[in-house]
Design a protein around this motif. Structure first.
Motif, mmCIF file in Angstrom:
data_model
loop_
_atom_site.group_PDB
_atom_site.id
_atom_site.type_symbol
_atom_site.label_atom_id
_atom_site.label_comp_id
_atom_site.label_asym_id
_atom_site.label_seq_id
_atom_site.Cartn_x
_atom_site.Cartn_y
_atom_site.Cartn_z
ATOM 1 N N ASP A 136 -9.006 15.822 9.078
ATOM 2 C CA ASP A 136 -8.059 15.748 10.206
ATOM 3 C C ASP A 136 -8.420 14.580 11.103
ATOM 4 O OD1 ASP A 136 -7.316 19.270 10.828
ATOM 5 O OD2 ASP A 136 -6.292 17.709 9.695
ATOM 6 N N PHE A 147 -7.656 8.166 1.304
ATOM 7 C CA PHE A 147 -7.557 6.801 0.810
ATOM 8 C C PHE A 147 -7.288 5.829 1.942
ATOM 9 C CE2 PHE A 147 -7.988 7.419 -3.594
ATOM 10 C CZ PHE A 147 -7.358 8.605 -3.938
ATOM 11 N N ASN A 148 -7.821 4.654 1.751
ATOM 12 C CA ASN A 148 -7.731 3.626 2.777
ATOM 13 C C ASN A 148 -6.289 3.182 3.026
ATOM 14 O OD1 ASN A 148 -8.683 1.428 4.486
ATOM 15 N ND2 ASN A 148 -8.102 0.106 2.791
ATOM 16 N N ILE A 149 -5.923 3.050 4.308
ATOM 17 C CA ILE A 149 -4.665 2.373 4.664
ATOM 18 C C ILE A 149 -5.100 0.995 5.129
ATOM 19 C CG2 ILE A 149 -2.640 2.365 6.155
ATOM 20 C CD1 ILE A 149 -2.901 5.374 6.422
ATOM 21 N N THR A 190 -8.017 11.084 9.243
ATOM 22 C CA THR A 190 -6.627 10.653 9.033
ATOM 23 C C THR A 190 -5.964 10.238 10.337
ATOM 24 O OG1 THR A 190 -5.902 12.957 9.168
ATOM 25 C CG2 THR A 190 -6.194 12.023 6.975
ATOM 26 N N THR A 191 -6.441 10.735 11.448
ATOM 27 C CA THR A 191 -5.799 10.362 12.705
ATOM 28 C C THR A 191 -6.580 9.273 13.442
ATOM 29 O OG1 THR A 191 -6.874 12.285 13.664
ATOM 30 C CG2 THR A 191 -4.558 12.501 13.104
ATOM 31 N N ASN A 244 -11.744 20.067 5.926
ATOM 32 C CA ASN A 244 -10.416 19.820 6.519
ATOM 33 C C ASN A 244 -10.530 19.312 7.943
ATOM 34 O OD1 ASN A 244 -8.848 20.442 4.317
ATOM 35 N ND2 ASN A 244 -8.756 22.615 4.789
ATOM 36 N N ASN A 277 0.843 -1.185 0.000
ATOM 37 C CA ASN A 277 0.000 0.000 0.000
ATOM 38 C C ASN A 277 0.883 1.241 0.000
ATOM 39 O OD1 ASN A 277 -1.485 2.185 1.939
ATOM 40 N ND2 ASN A 277 -2.912 1.143 0.587
ATOM 41 N N ASN A 295 -1.289 13.088 8.362
ATOM 42 C CA ASN A 295 -1.384 11.850 7.560
ATOM 43 C C ASN A 295 -1.383 12.132 6.062
ATOM 44 O OD1 ASN A 295 -1.347 9.798 9.454
ATOM 45 N ND2 ASN A 295 -3.156 8.812 8.600
ATOM 46 N N GLN A 352 -12.366 6.540 1.638
ATOM 47 C CA GLN A 352 -12.298 5.152 1.185
ATOM 48 C C GLN A 352 -12.181 4.192 2.365
ATOM 49 O OE1 GLN A 352 -8.739 3.717 -0.878
ATOM 50 N NE2 GLN A 352 -10.031 3.176 -2.605
ATOM 51 N N TYR A 358 -12.681 10.500 -3.686
ATOM 52 C CA TYR A 358 -12.093 10.154 -2.401
ATOM 53 C C TYR A 358 -11.125 11.269 -2.022
ATOM 54 C CZ TYR A 358 -13.663 5.334 -3.187
ATOM 55 O OH TYR A 358 -14.414 4.208 -3.410
ATOM 56 N N ALA A 360 -7.550 4.410 10.086
ATOM 57 C CA ALA A 360 -7.249 5.729 9.521
ATOM 58 C C ALA A 360 -7.063 5.646 8.009
ATOM 59 C CB ALA A 360 -5.985 6.277 10.191
ATOM 60 N N CYS A 361 -6.944 6.797 7.388
ATOM 61 C CA CYS A 361 -6.747 6.860 5.952
ATOM 62 C C CYS A 361 -5.669 7.905 5.684
ATOM 63 C CB CYS A 361 -8.042 7.243 5.238
ATOM 64 S SG CYS A 361 -8.771 8.799 5.829
ATOM 65 N N TYR A 362 -5.158 7.967 4.458
ATOM 66 C CA TYR A 362 -4.167 8.996 4.164
ATOM 67 C C TYR A 362 -4.756 10.072 3.277
ATOM 68 C CZ TYR A 362 -2.848 6.573 -0.238
ATOM 69 O OH TYR A 362 -2.840 5.971 -1.471
ATOM 70 N N ASN A 363 -4.333 11.297 3.623
ATOM 71 C CA ASN A 363 -4.916 12.508 3.077
ATOM 72 C C ASN A 363 -4.529 12.696 1.618
ATOM 73 O OD1 ASN A 363 -5.960 15.103 2.778
ATOM 74 N ND2 ASN A 363 -5.285 15.717 4.809
ATOM 75 N N ARG A 364 -5.483 13.022 0.815
ATOM 76 C CA ARG A 364 -5.180 13.272 -0.600
ATOM 77 C C ARG A 364 -4.758 14.721 -0.808
ATOM 78 N NH1 ARG A 364 -9.473 12.112 -5.366
ATOM 79 N NH2 ARG A 364 -8.118 12.544 -7.138
ATOM 80 N N LEU A 365 -4.996 15.557 0.198
ATOM 81 C CA LEU A 365 -4.529 16.949 0.199
ATOM 82 C C LEU A 365 -5.030 17.738 -1.016
ATOM 83 C CD1 LEU A 365 -2.864 18.470 2.297
ATOM 84 C CD2 LEU A 365 -0.921 18.289 0.786
#
Lengths: 1080, 256
Positions: free
Chosen positions: B202, B97-99, B205-206, B198, A66, A88, B252, B94, B104-109
């Motif tokens: 936040d 995105f899924n981790i 993502t955490t 946002n 991933n 993140n 996601q 999205y 949690a997920c990661y930010n696409r910013l």
């Protein structure tokens, strides 16, 4: 003409239906296909998991990981120039935005922590850096940053310095000082405009709402004094009513009253949340297709939030008291961690002895009561069963695994609740009748009901209702056929009591708390003090002993007696008597001894009578012995097979999905009918999402012979009504044959003709929806055998005529019993010394075993064999054995006709060595981010072949990429840092090993060094300590202008033409050495 | 009088009316006096045309439609492959995105600057097909000079502002007037909604979860957040009280 038009219309409808099916968008494709992590895609996106063809070839991409696990897309805190921080965020994404990347993912740094930014008299919540930046933007040197203030406190801080009236060119508005000055107006601090001479605004002209409170406004529409504060905390806000501005209630006065949930509806306070269910919930009783919902009241509006589908989340609620608003509910959707309840927390049933059983029961209970799991313990402190509090929704309509991580198919989950039970009847004497002595509860209705309740509690399994009140029973197969009691749907539908955040109420559970499975069979003997599973079936002696009088002292009446200690001894060591004759002989001897022993006295006439007593006693003893000679034990086998729940046939009600106002999902759609098909494109819309795919299907399945399934040596001959099998089948011989249908169907069979499909009890392959269906039969009696088959398709169309398969079975049994082994070789995990020797026989037989192959009569050790066949028609013979080394056993059997195996069946039981992890790489310090972890395993069941997993950064255990062998490899891209990665390996029979791989990744900051330099054959050879790119010149130079002599290599060769060479080398990490002068 | 005699008078009358009309028309166009006031008036027409093109485009596809589309598609006008899910007939992007195997997920910013840029580019395309400045110079006693056009978009808390920097000069024989830029606003609270977005990201993502109720109560109900859960993802739909504008995006998830 009209008919033709109708035909055309019908054809068009069919074509559209077919095209719609093919046009369905499969949202699972995103998960099913192979994806890679692209550092950058061809359209400019960063850190996207997609197909390889989407990746920009000028950037990195990695398969098998991933994005968050790669170096280039590792997540961290991204800070932009304005001081805005995002947690993140992937590294490449941050750099693409021109931000500064910090590996600390949570942005918990001084620069990123938010606080109150005060610039002049303006307050806002910003980060420290943002605050400084804003002050610079406004040209203000003074800014203040207070980290401890909350948003409300921050707003309140500046409100104290609220502006005043700003007048510019006759226009008067309320502004802050700074804004007024910017507009070059005249500022009157803290004054209403209606009081400013130069303004013509009339005071208190009208009322209006402002931020939830009631205020006066002047004629220029400027806010003046507050009239009334409407307390939001008390559920009030400013609103207009009958032309007046008043403080209105924002509570939800009338909320939805769900027929399925108790205690809902009516008034709800602003900020309150509560649960909505679709029927009975908890205690393993949730209806198939049901989902939990959370409802909220916000500013008078009732909002519904669904919890995760498939009941992967459950709604729990609690009453809150002691607040300013009285008592109200708070609800949350919480994760339903059900996976381990029925598996990891139910290991006692596999225990091999009593001590292990008790220990595992304790472990199971602790495991079950772990607050991290969503389980419930049914039982007591010493034994019990663990079930999910809320059974998960399953994809009961799928028949094979989807290949996704952590997804098992419904069949595997439901099968954990399958049970077998053997009921023992004993006829004590010639004169007495058969009496049930052990596991008698298996014959009664509560046992079936409890088995079904346990089945239901594991998920969408068993005989149960869906949300719409349709009951199906195909999910529970019983042998012999018995149906569980069907509870009234009305009771289940309206029994949605809220799940509490307090301890789960186990008294609601109606399922099994002590199911006499094979492992639990000894519970019938609990009073004997024999508790402990998997020690095989009880001995006949134990049964007869119990029948005759357990625990009684030895008497001289000649009654065969068995004491507790002798029973215990019999179970653990002594051979088990399977022959009644042996038992009788043994008892006769003991009775005779007892009788003889009591003849030692003697003397007179009274003496004569006394002298005659022993003879009387002997006669009575012989009489009792003869009666008990005919003591018998018989067994009855019962089984319950728990299977995935089946939706009702057809699809007449598919279109009701979503009509109750709740979103129609695939799970809900599939629960309504077998023919229901989901349309993902309509998800979230008000259009119909669930349709009847079998609407136009009015034809019943066409049955044909299944070629290629017939046992070798037999042929089939088509008949008008089915087919015949030739030649004659031997008695007890197993034969396999089958049928195929032209569409998905489930099939049943009967031994009598003209039975309606619904009345048929025996299913073919668990009545799964398939197109091929096979049967395996073994007959114990000779003669003509006819099997009558009927099928039903998903639309509910059933065959109205039988499909008949016929074959002849011979009446003479000249064949010895066919003994089958599940596996020729069994392997025991390292450290285990006890196991069960078990074979399967095609007919009732007596079996014996020995370590050396010998004639049947010479084999001394018997196996305990079934006296009635199992559900598969076979007889199981087994015994417990202890072994301290690898041993081969030989088994022979004799059937009731006296046919004996002339050759022993070999069964090898191997003891295995310990599984070891060796050869771990890498270790120590590494200078590369891309590493390869490699380990080797030895020992165990298959010479080290095992599956190895690793756990990265405290996450879940994942299989290494190359595993299932003796060498296990995983490539990783990791950032700088120290790593201790746990590795665990397990072979096929459960031998385990664990180690850790430790290494440190350091950034390569050292430039290449010259390891060696020499002349050879008129040339100068330069060798570096690492790969690099080198450039030279004959004078001092800058690296960019030098002449390249080699790239990404360790060895370089140059000529000896010049007297002096200047050399600079650089490695891949752009570490550059100082210019070196070489004089050849 | 005879019929033929009447006809001549009728024809003469028609000619006179036509000549008069032509005269008045010429006075407003070809013979327009090139005073500053008149030229400014012409500039107003051009400004209105530009504004109209920005707001409505050629086929009713203008700023409003673009911003609405941004709202429905999670901040993207053209969601790329594997970056969105279909829901309620929209490609909802999205933004997280899924981790795998974590909550949690990661930010696409997706920043507001990027959205501004995308809106500006789209407006530019719209104007290409809509604007026809030169047509204003036809039959006029002046020339129209156009310079290169740039579009800037600014997303504010309560509005989206589009500034078309299109230096246009009307050059007459004795006069010239210029128009430097045209500003148009659309009153949608996109800026404030992006701040809410946002805040949601936040938390996602955490912690892997965002509590909607407490947030809405904290904002005194002025912001409404609706959470849907089309398996296995989440969709957040954000609205501000008093505005019909909707912004939605997806987070996601992964199947269990």
């Amino acid at each position: 003409m009209q008919q033709r038009g109708q035909k055309v219309k019908a054809c068009l409808e069919i074509i559209i239906l077919i095209l719609t099916i093919f046009a369905v968008y499969n949202p699972e494709q995103a998960y099913a296909k192979q994806t890679v992590c692209c550092e950058r895609t061809i359209v400019g996106e960063t850190c996207i998991q997609t197909g390889q063809e989407q990746c920009n070839p000028d950037y990195r991409s990695v398969q098998g990981l991933n994005c968050a696990q790669t170096d280039f897309c590792q997540v961290g805190c991204c800070r932009n120039n304005e001081g805005n921080c995002q947690a993140n965020t992937p590294k490449a994404t941050c750099k693409n935005q021109g931000g500064i990347f910090d590996p600390r993912a949570d942005c918990n740094t001084q620069e990123c922590r938010q606080g109150c930014c005060i610039i002049e008299n303006q307050c806002s919540i910003e980060t420290n850096l943002e605050c400084i930046g804003q002050a610079a933007t406004f040209g203000r040197a003074n800014s203040e940053f207070r980290e401890t203030l909350s948003e409300q406190e921050c707003a309140g801080f500046c409100q104290q310095e609220e502006g005043g009236c700003c007048e510019k060119e006759g226009v008067c508005t309320i502004e802050k000082r700074g804004d007024c000055i910017q507009q070059e107006g005249d500022f009157f601090q803290n004054q209403h405009c209606s009081r400013v001479e130069s303004c013509t605004c009339r005071p208190k002209d009208h009322k209006r709402c402002f931020e939830g409170d009631i205020y006066w406004f002047d004629s220029c529409n400027n806010k003046e004094d507050i009239i009334q504060e409407c307390s939001y905390d008390q559920g009030l806000t400013c609103g207009e009513e009958n032309g007046q501005f008043v403080c209105k209630s924002i509570d939800c006065l009338q909320t939805y009253n769900s027929p399925a949930t108790e205690g809902d509806g009516g008034l709800r306070k602003n900020g309150e949340s509560w649960c909505e269910y679709e029927g009975i919930t908890g205690s393993g009783t949730d209806l198939v297709g049901s989902r939990h919902f959370r409802r909220l009241c916000v500013n008078g509006e009732e909002v519904i939030e669904p919890c995760r589908d498939y009941r992967e989340q459950a709604c729990v609620q609690t009453r809150v008291t002691g607040t300013g608003r009285g008592t109200y509910n708070e609800a949350l959707c919480v994760t339903n961690n059900w996976e381990e309840c029925a598996t990891t927390c139910n290991t006692a049933k596999d225990a091999r002895n009593n001590r292990e059983f008790q220990q595992k029961s304790q472990e199971d209970r602790e495991c079950c009561l772990d607050p991290q799991k969503s389980c419930s313990w049914i039982g007591n402190e010493n034994q019990g069963r663990c079930i999910p509090q809320v059974p998960p929704g399953l994809k009961f309509w799928e028949t094979k695994t989807t290949g996704q991580v952590h997804v098992e198919d419904a069949k595997e989950i439901c099968s954990q609740a399958s049970q077998e039970c053997t009921v023992y009847y004993v006829k004590r004497t010639l004169l007495s009748s058969w009496k049930c002595e052990a596991n008698c509860e298996c014959e009664r209705q509560p046992w079936i009901d409890q088995a079904n309740a346990y089945c239901i509690s594991l998920g969408d399994c068993g005989a149960y209702y869906n949300v719409d009140g349709d009951y199906t029973k195909e999910g529970l197969e019983t042998n012999p056929p018995r149906a569980p009691q069907q509870e009234e749907f009305v009771k289940l539908q309206s029994a949605g009591r809220g799940l509490s955040t307090e301890d789960f109420d186990a008294s609601q559970y109606r399922g099994l708390d002590a199911v006499p499975t094979k492992a639990w069979i000894q519970l019938g003997f609990a009073t004997l003090g024999i508790i402990g599973p998997k020690i095989g079936l009880p001995s006949i002696s134990a049964l007869l002993g119990k029948a005759i009088g357990i625990g009684t002292a030895a008497t001289t009446t000649g009654t065969a007696t068995v004491t507790l200690s002798s029973l215990a001894a019999a179970e653990t060591a002594a051979p088990v008597y399977t022959g009644i004759a042996e038992f009788a002989t043994g008892n006769a001897i003991s009775a005779a001894n007892a009788a003889a022993g009591s003849t030692a006295t003697g003397a007179s006439a009274a003496g004569t009578i006394l002298a005659a007593i022993p003879w009387i006693v002997l006669a009575v003893a012989v009489f009792f012995v003869i009666i008990h000679l005919f003591a018998k034990v018989k067994e009855k086998h019962y089984s319950v097979t728990c299977q995935p729940w089946q939706a009702p046939p057809g699809g007449a009600n598919c279109d009701i999905c979503g009509q109750d106002g709740k979103e129609c999902t695939e799970y809900r759609c599939k629960s309504i009918g077998q023919a229901c098909q989901y349309i993902p494109e309509n998800e979230g819309t008000t259009r119909q999402s669930c349709f009847n795919a079998g609407r136009n299907d009015t034809k019943s399945p066409v049955i044909r012979p299944l070629q290629g399934k017939l046992t070798e040596g037999f042929q089939l001959r088509n008949t008008e009504v089915g087919y015949d099998i030739t030649p004659e089948v031997e008695i007890h011989q197993t034969i396999e044959f089958g049928i195929e249908t032209d569409e998905l169907a489930k099939c049943k069979y009967a031994n009598q003709p003209n039975q309606r499909f619904d009345d048929m009890i025996s299913t073919i392959e668990g009545s799964s929806l398939k197109t091929t269906h096979s049967l395996t039969k073994s007959e114990g009696t000779g003669g003509q055998k006819d099997i009558y088959i009927r099928c039903q398709d998903v639309a509910g169309n059933k065959n109205e005529r039988d499909y008949r398969i016929s074959y002849q079975v011979s009446t003479v049994d000249l064949s010895p019993p066919r003994v089958e082994l599940l596996r020729e070789t069994d392997k025991l995990p390292n450290g285990v010394d006890q196991t069960i020797l078990e074979v399967q026989v095609n007919e009732q037989a007596v079996c014996r075993y020995a370590k050396v192959d010998a004639p049947f009569e010479d084999m001394g050790d018997p196996l305990l064999c079934d006296q009635t066949p199992r559900s598969n028609g076979k007889y199981i013979c087994s015994t417990n054995i202890n072994l301290d080394q690898t041993t081969t056993y030989y088994i022979r059997c004799q059937d009731q006709q006296g046919n004996i195996n002339t050759q022993g069946i070999q069964k090898r039981i191997e003891k295995t060595s310990e599984l070891l992890i060796a050869g771990i790489q890498p270790q120590g310090e590494l200078l590369e981010n891309e590493i390869v972890i490699e380990i080797q395993t030895t020992g165990g069941a298959e010479g080290g072949k095992a599956i190895c997993q690793m756990q990265i950064q405290g996450g879940h255990w994942v299989n290494m990429k190359n595993t299932q062998s003796t060498v296990h490899i995983q490539q990783l891209t990791l950032p700088e840092g120290k790593y201790n990665i746990p590795i665990r390996c397990e072979d096929e029979i459960g031998n385990q090993a664990q180690r850790e791989v430790s290494f440190e990744i350091k950034q390569d900051r050292t430039p290449p060094k010259i390891k060696n330099i020499y002349k050879e054959q008129g040339q100068l050879v330069i060798i570096l300590n690492e790969k690099g790119t080198c450039k030279i010149d004959t004078k001092s130079f800058s690296y960019e202008e030098g002449t390249i002599i080699g790239q990404e290599q360790e060895q370089f060769i140059i000529g000896l033409e010049a007297a002096e060479y200047h050399l600079i080398c650089e490695d891949a990490k752009q570490n550059r050495m100082q210019e070196m002068v070489i004089h050849p | 009088m005879k019929k033929g005699q009447v006809t001549i008078f009728v024809v003469l009358g028609i000619i006179l009316i036509a000549l008069a009309s032509l005269f008045f028309f010429a006075r407003r166009t070809v013979l327009l006096p090139t005073t500053t006031e008149n030229l400014q008036g012409e500039l107003v027409s051009i400004r209105n045309h530009i504004e109209e093109c920005v707001q409505r485009g050629k086929n009713d596809y203008g700023l409003l439609e673009i911003v609405n589309k941004i709202g429905k598609q999670g901040g993207y006008l053209q969601p790329a492959q594997d970056t969105f899910r279909l829901w309620n007939d929209s490609k909802v992007s999205y933004l997280c995105f899924n981790i795998p195997q974590t909550e949690a997920c990661y930010n696409r910013l997706r920043t507001s600057q990027e959205i501004e840029k995308e809106i500006a580019t789209e407006i530019s395309n719209v104007l290409e097909g809509c604007l026809d400045i030169q047509s204003f110079g036809q039959l006029r006693p002046y020339n129209i000079q156009e310079n290169e056009r740039t579009i800037n978009t600014t997303i504010r808390r309560e509005e989206v502002q589009v500034t078309v920097k299109a230096p246009i000069t009307l050059v007459a024989s004795n006069n010239r007037v210029s128009l430097e830029e045209v500003q148009t606003k659309l009153e949608v609270p996109l800026g404030e909604i992006l701040e809410v977005t946002n805040d949601i990201l936040d938390a996602e993502t955490t912690d892997g979860e965002f509590e909607t109720l407490f947030y809405m109560i904290d904002k005194k109900g002025r912001i409404k957040i609706y959470k849907q859960r089309p398996y296995p993802d989440k969709i957040y739909i954000i609205k501000k009280e008093g505005s019909p504008y909707t912004f939605q995006f997806a987070v996601q998830g992964e199947p269990r």
